[in-house]
Scaffold this active site. Structure first.
Site, PDB file in Angstrom:
ATOM      1  CB  THR A 135     -27.275  55.863 -53.319  1.00 54.57           C
ATOM      2  OG1 THR A 135     -26.503  55.073 -54.238  1.00 54.57           O
ATOM      3  CG2 THR A 135     -26.623  55.827 -51.955  1.00 54.57           C
ATOM      4  CB  SER A 186     -25.429  56.266 -58.137  1.00 57.97           C
ATOM      5  OG  SER A 186     -24.877  56.193 -56.840  1.00 57.97           O
ATOM      6  CB  CYS A 187     -25.314  51.971 -55.419  1.00 62.14           C
ATOM      7  SG  CYS A 187     -24.775  50.339 -54.875  1.00 62.14           S
ATOM      8  N   GLY A 188     -27.660  50.041 -57.167  1.00 64.46           N
ATOM      9  CA  GLY A 188     -28.806  49.174 -56.999  1.00 64.46           C
ATOM     10  C   GLY A 188     -28.560  48.005 -56.092  1.00 64.46           C
ATOM     11  CB  CYS A 245     -25.803  50.097 -51.704  1.00 61.15           C
ATOM     12  SG  CYS A 245     -24.731  50.870 -52.924  1.00 61.15           S
TER      13      CYS A 245
END
Length: 311
Positions: free
Chosen positions: A120, A122-124, A126
């Protein structure tokens, strides 16, 4: 190549007034599939533009390549299932798939780092196969970097970054990152994206294309918080200083301390909190009482300045 912003009809509501129907600007978010020599490696949600920088910076951050010279070529191609071409029944080029060819002698990425589902904006990190894969070993020793940056320069970086966020002015929905030359104080490059990790990858990718790594004598300023993945990216690129407008996470501080990175949070002129390796921050001539006073409370909780200074 792709839209950075788009218009969408909205209803503006203000208490005590009639609702107003109008067009509003939104930051565009689209998937980018990164392939290496035809093999899918990752899918990230990003703001279109500077895709080659993004992919190059991503490969640096993952330890796949040592610099921009390790990428021989990059080309946008059609999406999954693309046939022989647009005119021959194939899918049109959406510019959401980027295929990179590595230079001769550069090893292909290990299947262990492949991300098998969407990351996503917002998440590098995941989608990593395991927590061990996150702790990539950098090629560069930040402990040996003797960079020193003036505290006043750091304090002014957020305002300077904000002034260059053209897309944020239109949408209010983009993160930004800037690479700063410490000696001159010049912002070498600024990139915006819906994902903070994408903005940093674009900055690192740009720098890798300009010259060899590590990025000694530079500082990375980001518009939001300092998460683990941003610290990792700075370490992998050999950037000795990372400054953030908001807070770092505990894991970010732990990694920065071990890797030799100077991590600075809550950078809001005239104050900041230095979490690790404070020897790189020159406070000569700074009125320590005023700087330490800063914001006495963050989010309703008092900050232990003495403890922060000792880290």
């Amino acid at each position: 190549m792709g839209r950075i912003v788009t218009r969408h009809p909205v209803t503006r509501v203000r208490l005590g007034s009639e609702p107003v129907r109008r067009a509003d600007m939104l930051a565009v978010e689209e998937p980018l599939e990164i392939r290496v020599q035809g093999t899918p490696l990752a899918v990230t949600m990003r703001t279109p533009g500077n895709d080659v920088e993004l992919a190059t910076g991503f490969l640096v951050s993952e330890g796949v390549i040592a610099g921009g010279g390790d990428v021989l070529s990059a080309i946008h191609c059609g999406g999954p299932g693309t046939g022989p071409g647009i005119g021959a029944g194939g899918e049109p080029n959406t510019y959401n798939v980027l295929d990179l060819t590595l230079a001769p002698g550069v090893a292909l990425p290990s299947p262990d780092i492949a991300r098998n589902f969407y990351t996503t904006s917002s998440c590098g990190v995941c989608g990593k196969a395991s927590i061990e894969a996150i702790e990539t070993i950098s090629r560069f020793d930040l402990h040996a970097d003797e960079t020193v940056i003036d505290a006043e320069t750091i304090a002014r970086l957020p305002d300077r970054l904000r002034q260059q966020q053209a897309a944020f002015d239109k949408t209010g929905g983009l993160h930004a990152a800037a690479l700063v030359d410490v000696a001159s104080g010049e912002m070498l490059v600024v990139r915006e994206d819906v994902g903070r990790h994408n903005a940093v990858d674009k900055v690192i990718g740009w720098a890798a294309q300009q010259g060899p790594l590590p990025l000694r004598g530079t500082a990375l300023q980001v518009s939001g918080r300092a998460s683990f993945e941003l610290v990792q990216k700075a370490v992998m690129a050999g950037i000795p200083v990372l400054a953030a407008v908001s807070a770092p996470s505990s894991l970010a501080v732990e990694l920065a301390g071990e890797a030799g990175l100077t991590l600075i949070g809550f950078v809001r002129d005239p104050s900041m909190v230095v979490y690790t390796h404070p020897h790189r921050v020159d406070v000569e001539g700074v009125e320590l009482e005023g700087a330490a006073r800063g914001d006495a409370e963050r989010g309703g909780r008092p900050v232990d300045r003495a403890a922060a200074a000792a880290m």
